[in-house]
Design an enzyme around this catalytic site. Structure first.
Site, PDB file in Angstrom:
ATOM      1  N   SER A 118     -14.148   4.461  -0.420  1.00  0.00           N
ATOM      2  CA  SER A 118     -13.631   3.926  -1.811  1.00  0.00           C
ATOM      3  C   SER A 118     -13.129   5.188  -2.712  1.00  0.00           C
ATOM      4  O   SER A 118     -13.327   6.121  -2.249  1.00  0.00           O
ATOM      5  CB  SER A 118     -14.850   3.330  -2.397  1.00  0.00           C
ATOM      6  OG  SER A 118     -15.605   4.314  -2.786  1.00  0.00           O
ATOM      7  N   LYS A 119     -12.263   4.520  -3.686  1.00  0.00           N
ATOM      8  CA  LYS A 119     -11.725   5.630  -4.559  1.00  0.00           C
ATOM      9  C   LYS A 119     -12.564   6.751  -4.969  1.00  0.00           C
ATOM     10  O   LYS A 119     -12.252   7.871  -5.332  1.00  0.00           O
ATOM     11  CB  LYS A 119     -10.856   5.062  -5.477  1.00  0.00           C
ATOM     12  CG  LYS A 119      -9.551   4.445  -5.151  1.00  0.00           C
ATOM     13  CD  LYS A 119      -8.834   3.688  -6.239  1.00  0.00           C
ATOM     14  CE  LYS A 119      -8.855   2.195  -5.787  1.00  0.00           C
ATOM     15  NZ  LYS A 119      -8.604   1.423  -6.990  1.00  0.00           N
ATOM     16  N   ARG A 120     -13.831   6.199  -5.161  1.00  0.00           N
ATOM     17  CA  ARG A 120     -14.637   7.135  -5.948  1.00  0.00           C
ATOM     18  C   ARG A 120     -15.256   8.380  -5.109  1.00  0.00           C
ATOM     19  O   ARG A 120     -15.363   9.376  -5.529  1.00  0.00           O
ATOM     20  CB  ARG A 120     -15.840   6.143  -6.551  1.00  0.00           C
ATOM     21  CG  ARG A 120     -15.636   5.779  -7.919  1.00  0.00           C
ATOM     22  CD  ARG A 120     -16.852   4.908  -8.645  1.00  0.00           C
ATOM     23  NE  ARG A 120     -16.409   3.756  -7.626  1.00  0.00           N
ATOM     24  CZ  ARG A 120     -17.572   2.969  -6.995  1.00  0.00           C
ATOM     25  NH1 ARG A 120     -18.797   3.731  -7.110  1.00  0.00           N
ATOM     26  NH2 ARG A 120     -17.371   1.837  -6.585  1.00  0.00           N
ATOM     27  N   LYS A 121     -15.480   7.937  -3.618  1.00  0.00           N
ATOM     28  CA  LYS A 121     -15.777   9.051  -2.859  1.00  0.00           C
ATOM     29  C   LYS A 121     -14.850   9.681  -2.259  1.00  0.00           C
ATOM     30  O   LYS A 121     -15.217  10.822  -1.749  1.00  0.00           O
ATOM     31  CB  LYS A 121     -16.586   8.217  -1.872  1.00  0.00           C
ATOM     32  CG  LYS A 121     -17.979   7.896  -2.383  1.00  0.00           C
ATOM     33  CD  LYS A 121     -19.193   7.653  -1.508  1.00  0.00           C
ATOM     34  CE  LYS A 121     -20.298   7.380  -2.166  1.00  0.00           C
ATOM     35  NZ  LYS A 121     -21.282   6.936  -1.173  1.00  0.00           N
TER      36      LYS A 121
END
Ligand code: GLU
Length: 466
Positions: A251-254
Protein backbone atom coordinates in the site's frame (compact mmCIF):
# COMPACT_ATOMS: atom_id res chain seq x y z
CA UNK A 1 -7.15 -16.81 -30.77
CA UNK A 2 -5.79 -15.87 -27.35
CA UNK A 3 -6.68 -12.31 -26.37
CA UNK A 4 -5.79 -10.86 -22.97
CA UNK A 5 -6.24 -7.44 -21.50
CA UNK A 6 -5.71 -5.13 -18.61
CA UNK A 7 -8.31 -2.53 -17.73
CA UNK A 8 -6.59 0.12 -15.65
CA UNK A 9 -8.67 2.86 -14.06
CA UNK A 10 -7.21 6.35 -14.32
CA UNK A 11 -7.86 7.04 -10.66
CA UNK A 12 -4.33 7.43 -9.27
CA UNK A 13 -1.01 9.09 -10.05
CA UNK A 14 0.16 6.25 -12.26
CA UNK A 15 -0.14 2.50 -12.78
CA UNK A 16 0.24 0.57 -9.52
CA UNK A 17 3.17 -1.85 -9.37
CA UNK A 18 0.64 -4.65 -8.77
CA UNK A 19 -1.14 -3.70 -11.98
CA UNK A 20 2.18 -3.65 -13.78
CA UNK A 21 2.61 -7.23 -12.60
CA UNK A 22 -0.84 -8.13 -13.97
CA UNK A 23 0.05 -6.33 -17.20
CA UNK A 24 3.29 -8.25 -17.61
CA UNK A 25 1.59 -11.60 -17.09
CA UNK A 26 -1.18 -10.74 -19.56
CA UNK A 27 1.34 -9.47 -22.08
CA UNK A 28 3.62 -12.50 -21.74
CA UNK A 29 0.71 -14.93 -21.94
CA UNK A 30 -0.50 -13.30 -25.15
CA UNK A 31 3.02 -13.35 -26.60
CA UNK A 32 3.42 -16.99 -25.72
CA UNK A 33 0.26 -17.92 -27.57
CA UNK A 34 0.70 -15.65 -30.58
CA UNK A 35 -2.25 -13.75 -29.21
CA UNK A 36 -3.05 -10.10 -28.65
CA UNK A 37 -2.73 -7.95 -25.56
CA UNK A 38 -5.21 -5.12 -25.12
CA UNK A 39 -5.18 -2.09 -22.83
CA UNK A 40 -8.64 -0.76 -22.15
CA UNK A 41 -9.15 2.34 -20.08
CA UNK A 42 -11.78 1.85 -17.43
CA UNK A 43 -12.92 5.37 -16.72
CA UNK A 44 -16.51 4.79 -15.72
CA UNK A 45 -16.19 5.91 -12.12
CA UNK A 46 -16.41 9.60 -12.83
CA UNK A 47 -16.03 10.63 -9.21
CA UNK A 48 -12.54 9.14 -8.91
CA UNK A 49 -10.99 10.28 -12.17
CA UNK A 50 -7.55 11.85 -11.86
CA UNK A 51 -6.48 14.34 -14.48
CA UNK A 52 -3.53 13.08 -16.52
CA UNK A 53 -3.66 9.57 -15.04
CA UNK A 54 -4.56 7.83 -18.30
CA UNK A 55 -1.61 9.37 -20.11
CA UNK A 56 0.72 8.50 -17.26
CA UNK A 57 -0.43 4.87 -17.15
CA UNK A 58 0.10 4.48 -20.88
CA UNK A 59 3.51 6.13 -20.85
CA UNK A 60 4.70 4.06 -17.89
CA UNK A 61 3.63 0.83 -19.60
CA UNK A 62 5.50 2.00 -22.63
CA UNK A 63 8.61 2.81 -20.60
CA UNK A 64 8.57 -0.77 -19.32
CA UNK A 65 8.28 -2.04 -22.87
CA UNK A 66 4.83 -3.56 -22.37
CA UNK A 67 3.33 -2.57 -25.68
CA UNK A 68 -0.35 -3.25 -26.31
CA UNK A 69 -1.54 -4.58 -29.65
CA UNK A 70 -4.74 -2.60 -29.22
CA UNK A 71 -5.36 0.46 -27.06
CA UNK A 72 -6.55 4.04 -27.00
CA UNK A 73 -3.23 5.03 -28.56
CA UNK A 74 -2.65 2.32 -31.14
CA UNK A 75 -6.32 1.76 -31.98
CA UNK A 76 -7.66 -1.60 -33.17
CA UNK A 77 -10.77 -3.12 -34.65
CA UNK A 78 -12.64 -3.45 -31.34
CA UNK A 79 -12.49 0.20 -30.26
CA UNK A 80 -13.17 2.60 -28.75
CA UNK A 81 -10.83 1.44 -26.00
CA UNK A 82 -11.91 4.06 -23.48
CA UNK A 83 -15.09 3.03 -21.71
CA UNK A 84 -16.46 6.54 -21.42
CA UNK A 85 -16.71 6.52 -25.20
CA UNK A 86 -18.79 3.34 -25.25
CA UNK A 87 -21.89 4.50 -23.39
CA UNK A 88 -24.36 3.80 -26.24
CA UNK A 89 -23.02 0.23 -26.38
CA UNK A 90 -23.73 -0.42 -22.69
CA UNK A 91 -27.11 1.20 -23.02
CA UNK A 92 -28.01 -1.08 -25.88
CA UNK A 93 -26.98 -4.20 -23.97
CA UNK A 94 -28.81 -3.05 -20.85
CA UNK A 95 -31.95 -2.64 -22.95
CA UNK A 96 -31.46 -6.13 -24.31
CA UNK A 97 -31.44 -7.52 -20.78
CA UNK A 98 -34.47 -5.46 -19.80
CA UNK A 99 -36.41 -6.78 -22.77
CA UNK A 100 -35.56 -10.34 -21.69
CA UNK A 101 -36.66 -9.57 -18.13
CA UNK A 102 -33.10 -10.19 -16.95
CA UNK A 103 -32.72 -6.61 -15.81
CA UNK A 104 -35.08 -3.91 -14.60
CA UNK A 105 -35.38 -0.23 -13.84
CA UNK A 106 -35.16 0.87 -10.24
CA UNK A 107 -36.11 4.29 -8.90
CA UNK A 108 -35.79 3.63 -5.18
CA UNK A 109 -34.41 6.53 -3.22
CA UNK A 110 -31.16 6.24 -1.35
CA UNK A 111 -33.13 6.54 1.83
CA UNK A 112 -35.37 3.60 1.03
CA UNK A 113 -32.40 1.45 0.06
CA UNK A 114 -30.72 2.18 3.35
CA UNK A 115 -33.86 1.37 5.31
CA UNK A 116 -34.32 -1.93 3.51
CA UNK A 117 -30.76 -2.95 4.28
CA UNK A 118 -30.97 -1.90 7.89
CA UNK A 119 -34.15 -3.90 8.28
CA UNK A 120 -32.47 -6.99 6.78
CA UNK A 121 -29.52 -6.63 9.09
CA UNK A 122 -31.88 -6.63 12.04
CA UNK A 123 -33.43 -9.83 10.70
CA UNK A 124 -29.93 -11.25 10.29
CA UNK A 125 -30.23 -11.87 6.55
CA UNK A 126 -27.70 -10.81 3.93
CA UNK A 127 -28.53 -7.16 3.27
CA UNK A 128 -29.45 -6.56 -0.33
CA UNK A 129 -31.99 -4.93 -2.56
CA UNK A 130 -35.50 -6.37 -2.10
CA UNK A 131 -36.50 -6.23 -5.80
CA UNK A 132 -39.27 -3.80 -4.93
CA UNK A 133 -39.19 -2.05 -8.32
CA UNK A 134 -39.18 -5.32 -10.25
CA UNK A 135 -42.81 -5.87 -9.37
CA UNK A 136 -43.93 -2.42 -10.51
CA UNK A 137 -42.07 -1.78 -13.77
CA UNK A 138 -45.01 -0.05 -15.57
CA UNK A 139 -45.32 2.47 -12.79
CA UNK A 140 -41.54 2.90 -12.65
CA UNK A 141 -41.32 3.53 -16.39
CA UNK A 142 -43.96 6.25 -16.17
CA UNK A 143 -41.96 7.97 -13.42
CA UNK A 144 -38.84 7.73 -15.53
CA UNK A 145 -40.65 9.38 -18.45
CA UNK A 146 -41.49 12.23 -16.12
CA UNK A 147 -37.77 12.63 -15.43
CA UNK A 148 -37.09 10.80 -12.18
CA UNK A 149 -33.54 9.43 -11.71
CA UNK A 150 -33.17 5.70 -12.20
CA UNK A 151 -30.68 2.86 -12.32
CA UNK A 152 -30.83 -0.46 -14.12
CA UNK A 153 -30.39 -3.59 -12.01
CA UNK A 154 -29.64 -7.18 -12.86
CA UNK A 155 -32.48 -9.53 -12.00
CA UNK A 156 -30.73 -12.32 -10.15
CA UNK A 157 -32.70 -15.49 -9.53
CA UNK A 158 -32.85 -16.80 -6.01
CA UNK A 159 -30.99 -19.71 -4.49
CA UNK A 160 -28.94 -20.70 -7.51
CA UNK A 161 -25.34 -21.90 -7.42
CA UNK A 162 -22.87 -19.93 -9.50
CA UNK A 163 -19.83 -22.06 -10.23
CA UNK A 164 -16.72 -21.26 -12.15
CA UNK A 165 -13.25 -22.66 -12.57
CA UNK A 166 -10.38 -20.39 -11.83
CA UNK A 167 -7.28 -21.55 -13.63
CA UNK A 168 -5.13 -20.75 -10.60
CA UNK A 169 -7.52 -21.49 -7.76
CA UNK A 170 -9.76 -24.24 -9.04
CA UNK A 171 -13.52 -24.36 -8.58
CA UNK A 172 -15.21 -21.39 -6.94
CA UNK A 173 -18.86 -21.59 -5.91
CA UNK A 174 -21.28 -19.05 -4.55
CA UNK A 175 -25.04 -19.05 -3.96
CA UNK A 176 -27.00 -16.21 -5.52
CA UNK A 177 -28.74 -15.63 -2.21
CA UNK A 178 -25.52 -13.91 -1.19
CA UNK A 179 -25.62 -11.60 -4.19
CA UNK A 180 -27.36 -8.31 -4.65
CA UNK A 181 -29.35 -7.33 -7.74
CA UNK A 182 -26.37 -5.29 -8.77
CA UNK A 183 -26.65 -2.01 -10.57
CA UNK A 184 -25.66 -2.21 -14.23
CA UNK A 185 -26.32 1.35 -15.32
CA UNK A 186 -25.90 4.13 -12.78
CA UNK A 187 -28.08 7.20 -12.50
CA UNK A 188 -25.46 9.27 -14.33
CA UNK A 189 -25.93 6.99 -17.35
CA UNK A 190 -22.52 5.37 -16.92
CA UNK A 191 -22.26 1.62 -16.59
CA UNK A 192 -20.95 0.07 -13.40
CA UNK A 193 -17.67 -1.80 -13.48
CA UNK A 194 -19.52 -5.14 -13.65
CA UNK A 195 -21.58 -4.21 -16.68
CA UNK A 196 -18.79 -2.54 -18.59
CA UNK A 197 -16.21 -5.22 -17.94
CA UNK A 198 -18.48 -8.04 -19.11
CA UNK A 199 -19.77 -6.28 -22.21
CA UNK A 200 -16.29 -5.18 -23.22
CA UNK A 201 -14.54 -8.46 -22.52
CA UNK A 202 -17.20 -10.11 -24.66
CA UNK A 203 -17.15 -7.59 -27.51
CA UNK A 204 -13.36 -7.39 -27.50
CA UNK A 205 -13.23 -11.19 -27.70
CA UNK A 206 -11.10 -11.56 -24.59
CA UNK A 207 -10.31 -15.24 -24.19
CA UNK A 208 -8.53 -15.07 -20.81
CA UNK A 209 -9.42 -12.68 -18.03
CA UNK A 210 -6.24 -12.59 -15.96
CA UNK A 211 -6.51 -10.11 -13.13
CA UNK A 212 -5.78 -9.57 -9.46
CA UNK A 213 -7.28 -11.63 -6.68
CA UNK A 214 -9.27 -8.66 -5.40
CA UNK A 215 -11.70 -9.13 -8.29
CA UNK A 216 -12.62 -12.71 -7.42
CA UNK A 217 -15.69 -11.70 -5.48
CA UNK A 218 -16.94 -9.79 -8.52
CA UNK A 219 -16.54 -12.74 -10.83
CA UNK A 220 -19.80 -14.57 -9.87
CA UNK A 221 -21.66 -11.35 -10.68
CA UNK A 222 -19.95 -11.30 -14.05
CA UNK A 223 -20.81 -14.93 -14.67
CA UNK A 224 -24.48 -14.18 -14.03
CA UNK A 225 -24.25 -11.43 -16.59
CA UNK A 226 -22.62 -13.70 -19.16
CA UNK A 227 -25.41 -16.18 -18.51
CA UNK A 228 -28.10 -13.52 -18.77
CA UNK A 229 -26.76 -12.55 -22.18
CA UNK A 230 -26.26 -16.17 -23.19
CA UNK A 231 -22.55 -15.59 -23.85
CA UNK A 232 -19.75 -18.09 -23.53
CA UNK A 233 -17.44 -17.51 -20.56
CA UNK A 234 -13.80 -16.55 -20.94
CA UNK A 235 -11.17 -18.39 -18.88
CA UNK A 236 -10.66 -16.74 -15.50
CA UNK A 237 -7.37 -16.62 -13.62
CA UNK A 238 -6.93 -14.51 -10.51
CA UNK A 239 -3.34 -13.63 -9.72
CA UNK A 240 -2.17 -13.34 -6.12
CA UNK A 241 -1.87 -9.90 -4.61
CA UNK A 242 1.65 -8.70 -3.91
CA UNK A 243 2.57 -8.28 -0.27
CA UNK A 244 5.14 -6.38 1.75
CA UNK A 245 7.83 -8.44 3.50
CA UNK A 246 5.65 -8.20 6.65
CA UNK A 247 2.84 -9.83 4.60
CA UNK A 248 0.62 -6.77 4.63
CA UNK A 249 -0.91 -5.70 1.33
CA UNK A 250 1.31 -3.41 -0.73
CA UNK A 251 0.00 0.00 0.00
CA UNK A 252 0.99 3.56 -0.58
CA UNK A 253 1.71 4.09 3.07
CA UNK A 254 4.34 1.37 3.35
CA UNK A 255 5.93 1.07 -0.02
CA UNK A 256 6.37 3.00 -3.21
CA UNK A 257 3.50 1.64 -5.28
CA UNK A 258 3.62 3.60 -8.50
CA UNK A 259 5.44 1.76 -11.25
CA UNK A 260 7.25 4.87 -12.48
CA UNK A 261 8.86 5.36 -9.06
CA UNK A 262 11.05 2.35 -9.74
CA UNK A 263 12.26 3.87 -13.00
CA UNK A 264 12.92 7.19 -11.31
CA UNK A 265 15.06 5.33 -8.79
CA UNK A 266 17.14 3.87 -11.56
CA UNK A 267 15.79 0.35 -11.66
CA UNK A 268 16.02 -1.13 -15.13
CA UNK A 269 12.63 -2.01 -16.66
CA UNK A 270 13.75 -5.53 -17.51
CA UNK A 271 15.00 -6.19 -14.00
CA UNK A 272 11.70 -5.02 -12.49
CA UNK A 273 9.71 -7.21 -14.86
CA UNK A 274 11.99 -10.20 -14.19
CA UNK A 275 11.40 -9.71 -10.48
CA UNK A 276 7.65 -9.41 -11.00
CA UNK A 277 7.67 -12.60 -13.06
CA UNK A 278 8.80 -14.41 -9.93
CA UNK A 279 5.80 -13.26 -7.93
CA UNK A 280 3.82 -16.42 -7.40
CA UNK A 281 5.56 -18.21 -10.25
CA UNK A 282 8.88 -19.98 -10.44
CA UNK A 283 11.04 -20.99 -13.33
CA UNK A 284 10.89 -24.78 -13.84
CA UNK A 285 14.69 -24.90 -13.37
CA UNK A 286 14.47 -22.51 -10.41
CA UNK A 287 16.38 -19.83 -12.35
CA UNK A 288 16.01 -16.36 -10.96
CA UNK A 289 17.34 -14.34 -13.83
CA UNK A 290 15.83 -14.72 -17.26
CA UNK A 291 14.82 -12.44 -20.11
CA UNK A 292 11.44 -11.83 -21.73
CA UNK A 293 11.92 -14.57 -24.29
CA UNK A 294 12.69 -17.18 -21.70
CA UNK A 295 9.79 -16.10 -19.52
CA UNK A 296 7.42 -16.24 -22.46
CA UNK A 297 8.67 -19.73 -23.30
CA UNK A 298 8.41 -21.13 -19.78
CA UNK A 299 5.42 -19.32 -18.31
CA UNK A 300 2.18 -21.15 -17.66
CA UNK A 301 -0.77 -19.88 -15.64
CA UNK A 302 -1.08 -23.30 -14.04
CA UNK A 303 2.28 -22.83 -12.36
CA UNK A 304 1.15 -19.64 -10.61
CA UNK A 305 0.61 -20.19 -6.90
CA UNK A 306 -2.33 -18.51 -5.24
CA UNK A 307 -0.60 -17.45 -2.04
CA UNK A 308 0.51 -13.85 -1.65
CA UNK A 309 4.05 -13.41 -2.94
CA UNK A 310 6.38 -10.98 -1.19
CA UNK A 311 7.54 -7.94 -3.10
CA UNK A 312 10.80 -6.96 -1.46
CA UNK A 313 12.53 -3.85 -2.76
CA UNK A 314 15.84 -5.10 -1.31
CA UNK A 315 15.63 -8.27 -3.37
CA UNK A 316 14.72 -6.20 -6.40
CA UNK A 317 17.82 -4.08 -5.81
CA UNK A 318 19.95 -7.19 -5.81
CA UNK A 319 18.37 -8.30 -9.06
CA UNK A 320 18.85 -4.89 -10.60
CA UNK A 321 22.55 -5.06 -9.66
CA UNK A 322 22.78 -8.40 -11.45
CA UNK A 323 21.27 -6.84 -14.55
CA UNK A 324 23.66 -3.91 -14.40
CA UNK A 325 26.65 -6.25 -14.17
CA UNK A 326 25.57 -8.06 -17.30
CA UNK A 327 24.53 -5.13 -19.42
CA UNK A 328 26.73 -4.12 -22.37
CA UNK A 329 28.83 -1.07 -21.55
CA UNK A 330 27.60 0.81 -24.59
CA UNK A 331 23.95 0.25 -23.55
CA UNK A 332 24.69 1.09 -19.96
CA UNK A 333 26.25 4.36 -21.07
CA UNK A 334 23.05 5.35 -22.81
CA UNK A 335 20.99 4.45 -19.77
CA UNK A 336 23.14 6.58 -17.51
CA UNK A 337 23.01 9.50 -19.95
CA UNK A 338 19.21 9.20 -20.22
CA UNK A 339 18.80 8.90 -16.48
CA UNK A 340 20.77 12.08 -15.85
CA UNK A 341 19.66 14.17 -18.83
CA UNK A 342 19.44 17.32 -16.73
CA UNK A 343 23.11 17.03 -15.74
CA UNK A 344 24.34 17.00 -19.36
CA UNK A 345 27.09 14.52 -18.51
CA UNK A 346 30.19 14.30 -20.64
CA UNK A 347 29.66 11.15 -22.67
CA UNK A 348 33.34 10.26 -22.83
CA UNK A 349 33.71 10.38 -19.05
CA UNK A 350 30.61 8.25 -18.58
CA UNK A 351 32.09 5.72 -20.96
CA UNK A 352 35.43 5.67 -19.16
CA UNK A 353 33.82 5.41 -15.76
CA UNK A 354 31.70 2.36 -16.54
CA UNK A 355 34.35 -0.34 -16.02
CA UNK A 356 35.13 1.25 -12.66
CA UNK A 357 31.62 1.41 -11.28
CA UNK A 358 29.58 -1.29 -12.98
CA UNK A 359 29.99 -3.90 -10.30
CA UNK A 360 29.50 -1.42 -7.52
CA UNK A 361 26.09 0.04 -8.18
CA UNK A 362 22.68 -1.53 -7.91
CA UNK A 363 20.62 1.33 -9.31
CA UNK A 364 21.27 4.11 -11.80
CA UNK A 365 20.51 6.61 -9.07
CA UNK A 366 23.66 5.48 -7.24
CA UNK A 367 25.86 6.45 -10.16
CA UNK A 368 26.07 10.11 -9.26
CA UNK A 369 26.98 9.40 -5.70
CA UNK A 370 29.85 7.18 -6.70
CA UNK A 371 31.04 8.85 -9.90
CA UNK A 372 29.87 12.46 -9.59
CA UNK A 373 33.39 13.60 -8.66
CA UNK A 374 34.53 12.70 -12.15
CA UNK A 375 32.33 15.51 -13.47
CA UNK A 376 32.39 18.06 -10.67
CA UNK A 377 35.00 19.14 -8.16
CA UNK A 378 34.05 18.13 -4.66
CA UNK A 379 32.83 20.90 -2.43
CA UNK A 380 32.65 18.89 0.74
CA UNK A 381 35.31 16.58 2.09
CA UNK A 382 34.51 13.66 4.31
CA UNK A 383 37.68 14.29 6.28
CA UNK A 384 39.47 17.48 7.19
CA UNK A 385 42.64 17.82 5.09
CA UNK A 386 44.02 21.05 6.54
CA UNK A 387 46.91 19.21 8.20
CA UNK A 388 47.83 17.50 4.95
CA UNK A 389 48.56 20.48 2.78
CA UNK A 390 52.27 19.86 2.57
CA UNK A 391 51.82 16.26 1.61
CA UNK A 392 49.20 17.12 -1.01
CA UNK A 393 51.47 19.78 -2.45
CA UNK A 394 54.34 17.30 -2.76
CA UNK A 395 52.12 14.85 -4.57
CA UNK A 396 50.88 17.60 -6.87
CA UNK A 397 54.43 18.70 -7.69
CA UNK A 398 55.45 15.13 -8.43
CA UNK A 399 52.42 14.37 -10.56
CA UNK A 400 52.86 17.54 -12.58
CA UNK A 401 56.04 16.06 -13.98
CA UNK A 402 54.46 12.79 -15.05
CA UNK A 403 54.53 12.44 -18.80
CA UNK A 404 52.55 9.34 -19.47
CA UNK A 405 49.31 9.91 -17.54
CA UNK A 406 48.20 6.34 -16.99
CA UNK A 407 46.72 4.72 -13.91
CA UNK A 408 49.83 2.56 -13.42
CA UNK A 409 52.22 5.42 -13.72
CA UNK A 410 50.14 7.64 -11.43
CA UNK A 411 50.07 4.84 -8.85
CA UNK A 412 53.82 4.29 -8.97
CA UNK A 413 54.65 7.96 -8.59
CA UNK A 414 52.31 8.33 -5.65
CA UNK A 415 53.79 5.28 -3.93
CA UNK A 416 57.21 6.77 -4.24
CA UNK A 417 56.07 10.01 -2.62
CA UNK A 418 54.48 8.03 0.20
CA UNK A 419 57.75 6.17 0.77
CA UNK A 420 59.85 9.30 0.64
CA UNK A 421 57.58 11.03 3.12
CA UNK A 422 57.32 7.88 5.22
CA UNK A 423 53.55 8.00 5.30
CA UNK A 424 51.83 4.62 5.58
CA UNK A 425 50.07 3.70 2.33
CA UNK A 426 46.64 3.39 3.90
CA UNK A 427 46.67 6.86 5.32
CA UNK A 428 48.42 8.31 2.30
CA UNK A 429 45.96 7.04 -0.26
CA UNK A 430 42.98 7.94 1.88
CA UNK A 431 44.22 11.52 1.96
CA UNK A 432 44.66 11.63 -1.81
CA UNK A 433 41.30 9.94 -2.36
CA UNK A 434 39.50 12.51 -0.29
CA UNK A 435 41.34 15.39 -1.92
CA UNK A 436 40.42 14.13 -5.36
CA UNK A 437 36.85 12.99 -4.73
CA UNK A 438 35.75 14.39 -1.38
CA UNK A 439 34.86 10.84 -0.34
CA UNK A 440 36.35 7.96 1.59
CA UNK A 441 34.91 5.36 -0.73
CA UNK A 442 35.34 5.71 -4.46
CA UNK A 443 36.02 3.60 -7.52
CA UNK A 444 39.73 2.70 -7.95
CA UNK A 445 41.73 5.86 -7.35
CA UNK A 446 44.48 5.62 -9.95
CA UNK A 447 42.00 4.87 -12.74
CA UNK A 448 39.76 7.69 -11.61
CA UNK A 449 42.69 10.06 -11.67
CA UNK A 450 43.59 8.94 -15.15
CA UNK A 451 40.07 9.85 -16.26
CA UNK A 452 40.22 13.22 -14.55
CA UNK A 453 43.48 14.15 -16.30
CA UNK A 454 46.71 15.56 -14.97
CA UNK A 455 45.77 19.19 -14.73
CA UNK A 456 42.53 18.60 -12.93
CA UNK A 457 44.18 16.25 -10.42
CA UNK A 458 46.98 18.67 -9.69
CA UNK A 459 44.48 21.46 -9.14
CA UNK A 460 42.35 19.33 -6.87
CA UNK A 461 45.37 18.31 -4.78
CA UNK A 462 46.46 21.90 -4.40
CA UNK A 463 43.03 23.27 -3.78
CA UNK A 464 41.57 20.60 -1.55
CA UNK A 465 40.09 21.90 1.66
CA UNK A 466 41.52 25.36 1.16
N1 GLU B 1 -10.22 -1.45 -13.33
C1 GLU B 1 -9.86 -2.67 -12.71
C2 GLU B 1 -8.43 -2.49 -12.20
O1 GLU B 1 -8.01 -1.40 -12.07
C3 GLU B 1 -9.95 -3.79 -13.68
C4 GLU B 1 -10.38 -5.06 -13.09
C5 GLU B 1 -10.46 -6.14 -14.15
O2 GLU B 1 -9.39 -6.43 -14.72
O3 GLU B 1 -11.53 -6.66 -14.39
O4 GLU B 1 -7.72 -3.38 -11.91
Amino acid sequence: MIRTRIAPSPTGDDIHIGNLYTAYINWAFAQKNDGKFIVRIEDTDRTRLVEGAEQKILSTLNAYGIKPDESVEVGGEFGPYRQSERLPIYKKYAEELISKNKAYFCICSRERLTNVREEMKVQKIVPKYDKYCLGRQDEVKKEIEKGIEYVVRLNISENTEVVFDDLIRGEIKINTDNLDDQVLIKSDGFPTYHMAVVVDDYLMKISHVIRAEEWISSTPKHILLYQAFGWELPVFAHLPILRNPDKSKLSKRKNPVWASWYLEQGFLPKAVLNYLALMGWSHPEEKEIFDHDEFIKEFTLERVRAVGPVFDVKKLEWMNGQYIMKIQNSKFKIQILNFYTDKHLDEKIVEQSIPLIKERIKKLSEYWNIAGFLFERPENFEKDLSEQKELLTSVAVRLKKVESWTADQIGEEMQEVAQEKEVPFGKFFMTIRIAISGKKITPPLNESMEILGKEECVERLLGANS
